[in-house]
Design an enzyme around this catalytic site. Structure first.
Site: not given
Ligand code: NAD
Length: 342
Positions: A13, A111, A220, A141
């Site tokens: 990131i 996170g 994903h 995300c």
């Protein structure tokens, strides 16, 4: 005067956020910080980013690797008005006292727990509410992808209840020690934490999520089932609603984008840096309305979807732009994200 920004943590990131900051006229990257030398540290210096040593990192190790450093994280923070923390999951919150002592504003990533910051952020969902806030958290995300879609559907049709199953990638492409490499791993916490994370942006949304991890690194995929309060008469209206919103791409069947491999190939063919896909990706044929129930798939590129959001978060925080739509437009233009097609 351009906003002076530091990036702490220069991995998946952090390196993307640094590159995105460099593209903004109203922002200056004063430097990046990292704990260990390596090819990413070397490339940061080659790009002209002043590199600082963070955490328990040792300047001698960088010097031994032939990588020039400009000082420590403390030196970097002295020059910055705000730091974008891109350190690994659960590490970012340990820096909160450091950033506070240095009197810099801070943005954390998904996170970290929501309470690390004063507010969670997503441009489409709550830009206006975040204006002037000195501590923000750009949601993960998956939460970014879900929240963007919630914003679109809730505003137009109302959402009675949202259920989503998240098919999660096992690792990022650059990681070699995570898995599974053969297996489908259900996340044995039901519902998963993603629903409550979406509720940090939409506290009154009824949502339940579950997740499985599969052996892929590309993206994903979310399988969504949404009960709408005021459903439109057909799917076309929903497709148009997504298609007319920034940061959504909806592939028609004729494009033969059968799954995430073709989405990444599309990004490659566009010449996107690192094959990044910063939009929610939907399939026209993968969206069905049955009475009030909307079913749709969306793919989320975990490595890049939050990057434009970090840029907008910086603008909201420092009130560089009062209108969310204008901030998103500026960000997207600089990053090569096409405007809505209708
Ligand atoms: P990463 O492991 O790829 O990068 C982390 C960077 O921080 C590395 O450069 C590492 O050297 C450095 N670092 C390690 N310890 C440090 C310390 N103590 N101080 C300063 N730097 C340190 O991690 P990432 O995937 O970029 O994740 C960063 C954050 O973004 C996390 O909160 C993560 O949950 C979130 N996020 C990740 C993804 C993803 O798919 N990778 C997607 C969205 C959000």
């Amino acid at each position: 005067m351009a906003l002076k920004i530091a990036v702490n943590g220069y991995g998946t990131i952090g390196k993307r956020v640094a590159d995105a900051i460099r593209l903004q006229k109203d922002m200056t990257l004063v430097g990046v910080a990292k704990t260990r030398p390596g090819f990413e540290a070397r490339m940061a210096v080659e790009k002209g980013y002043p590199l600082y040593v963070a955490g328990n990192g040792k300047q001698e190790e960088f010097t031994a690797a032939g990588i020039r450093t400009a000082g420590t994280l403390a030196d970097l923070l002295q020059q910055a008005e705000v730091v974008v923390d891109c350190t690994p999951e659960k590490v970012g919150s340990s820096y909160k006292p450091v950033y506070e002592a240095a009197k810099v504003a801070a943005i954390w990533q998904g996170g970290e727990k929501a309470n690390v910051a004063d507010r969670s952020f997503n441009a489409l969902s709550n830009y206006a509410a975040c204006r002037g806030t000195r501590r923000l958290r750009v949601v993960s995300c998956n939460t970014t992808g879900l929240s963007r879609a919630v914003s679109v559907l809730r505003q137009r049709y109302g959402v009675q209840h949202w259920e989503a199953t998240l098919v999660r990638r096992a690792a990022d492409p650059g990681e070699s020690t995570r898995g599974p490499i053969n297996g489908i791993m259900p996340t044995l916490t039901l519902p998963s934490h993603h629903g409550p994370d979406v509720q940090t942006l939409f506290p009154d949304l009824s949502i339940a999520t579950s997740a499985v991890v599969v052996p892929t690194t590309l993206m994903h995929v979310h399988v969504n089932h949404v009960r709408l309060e005021r459903p439109p008469s057909d799917e076309k209206a929903v497709v148009d609603a997504f298609r007319s919103t920034r940061r959504f791409v909806i592939f028609p069947g004729s494009d033969h984008i059968e799954g995430t491999p073709q989405v990444i190939e599309w990004a490659r063919d566009l010449g996107r840096p690192r094959n990044d896909v910063m939009e929610n990706v939907l399939w026209e044929g993968g969206l069905k309305l049955l009475g009030p129930d909307l079913y749709f798939f969306q793919a989320i590129h975990q490595e890049s979807i939050v990057v434009p959001e970090n840029i907008d978060a910086l603008r909201a925080m420092f009130e560089l732009e009062s209108d969310p739509a204008r901030s998103m437009a500026r960000t997207d233009e600089t990053m090569g994200i096409a405007p809505p097609r209708i």
